[in-house]
Design an enzyme around this catalytic site. Structure first.
Site, PDB file in Angstrom:
ATOM      1  N   LYS A  36      -7.986   5.091  -0.667  1.00 57.60           N
ATOM      2  CA  LYS A  36      -8.008   3.924   0.221  1.00 57.60           C
ATOM      3  C   LYS A  36      -7.811   4.382   1.660  1.00 57.60           C
ATOM      4  O   LYS A  36      -6.909   5.168   1.948  1.00 57.60           O
ATOM      5  CB  LYS A  36      -6.874   2.977  -0.196  1.00 57.60           C
ATOM      6  CG  LYS A  36      -6.887   1.625   0.494  1.00 57.60           C
ATOM      7  CD  LYS A  36      -5.755   0.756  -0.073  1.00 57.60           C
ATOM      8  CE  LYS A  36      -5.738  -0.589   0.609  1.00 57.60           C
ATOM      9  NZ  LYS A  36      -4.610  -1.421   0.106  1.00 57.60           N
ATOM     10  N   HIS A  55      -7.451   2.215   4.338  1.00 58.84           N
ATOM     11  CA  HIS A  55      -6.833   1.187   5.170  1.00 58.84           C
ATOM     12  C   HIS A  55      -5.515   0.762   4.522  1.00 58.84           C
ATOM     13  O   HIS A  55      -5.193   1.207   3.424  1.00 58.84           O
ATOM     14  CB  HIS A  55      -7.761  -0.023   5.318  1.00 58.84           C
ATOM     15  CG  HIS A  55      -8.118  -0.667   4.010  1.00 58.84           C
ATOM     16  ND1 HIS A  55      -9.081  -0.163   3.170  1.00 58.84           N
ATOM     17  CD2 HIS A  55      -7.603  -1.753   3.382  1.00 58.84           C
ATOM     18  CE1 HIS A  55      -9.169  -0.929   2.094  1.00 58.84           C
ATOM     19  NE2 HIS A  55      -8.283  -1.886   2.194  1.00 58.84           N
TER      20      HIS A  55
END
Length: 216
Positions: free
Chosen positions: A102, A104
């Site tokens: 991921k 963010h």
């Protein structure tokens, strides 16, 4: 056979996780028994399953500082096992990985406690051993030391060569693979169940074709 191993096999049979008949595996082999861990799908069955994982870990004597659950099945198993261990007075951190990193929010490929010290991998079964190899590399990359793998059932079955996936992991990485129960345990349990004993011949024939005698 340790009592918890026998109880685990009986539990799997009662829940329909373990069944007998004719089944085709991904490798194309026709097997006389089938183990579907996906059927541990309620709070009560997960709680009992995690208890068996904790029993196997504690009985093994393996030294560990935290648990790691490979996505996706290992996530639930590691979390459940951590809860049971805490109930029994051994509270340890746990972590798991994302399938995709991921970029963010909190970001990264890991969720949970930082990987540190001796890390015990908790997963359902071992087939080719590829996923475990990836977990071992990930743990080492983040500064942890892989110290073992815990699985539900050891089928004691050869892979492409003369070794099983479990033997390959143990030899390649030098860490133990702990199973709640093995095919040997299943055979012993069947011998005590007259209504299921007819499955022993088919399992014996299957072992002649694909089985290993014992783990190194």
């Amino acid at each position: 056979m340790a009592e918890f191993r026998k109880d685990f096999i009986a539990f799997c049979f009662e829940q329909g996780v373990l069944s007998f008949g004719q089944f085709t595996t991904k490798s194309g082999r026709t097997t006389p028994y089938f183990f579907n861990a996906g059927l541990f799908n309620s709070g009560a069955t997960l709680d009992r399953l995690a208890q068996f994982y904790a029993n196997a870990i504690l009985a093994s004597g393996v030294r560990f500082d935290m648990l790691f659950g490979p996505a996706y099945k290992g996530i639930v198993l590691a979390a459940g096992t951590a809860i049971v261990l805490a109930r029994e007075g051994r509270s340890v951190p746990f972590a798991f990985n994302r399938k995709e990193t991921k970029d963010h929010g909190e970001g990264g490929e890991l969720i949970g406690a930082p990987l540190a010290g001796r890390v015990l991998i908790v997963d359902d079964v071992l087939t080719a051993g590829t996923a475990v190899g990836e977990s071992i590399a990930l743990i080492a990359r983040h500064g942890g030391v892989p110290c073992g793998v815990v699985i539900s059932l050891d089928r004691m079955e050869r892979g492409q060569g003369n070794l099983s996936a479990i033997q390959e992991i143990e030899q390649r990485h030098g860490i133990p693979v702990i199973a709640i129960a093995s095919l040997d345990d299943l055979v012993m349990w069947l011998r005590g169940r007259s209504e299921l004993r007819q499955n022993l011949n088919a399992i014996a024939e299957y072992r002649k074709l694909y089985g290993i005698a014992q783990h190194a």
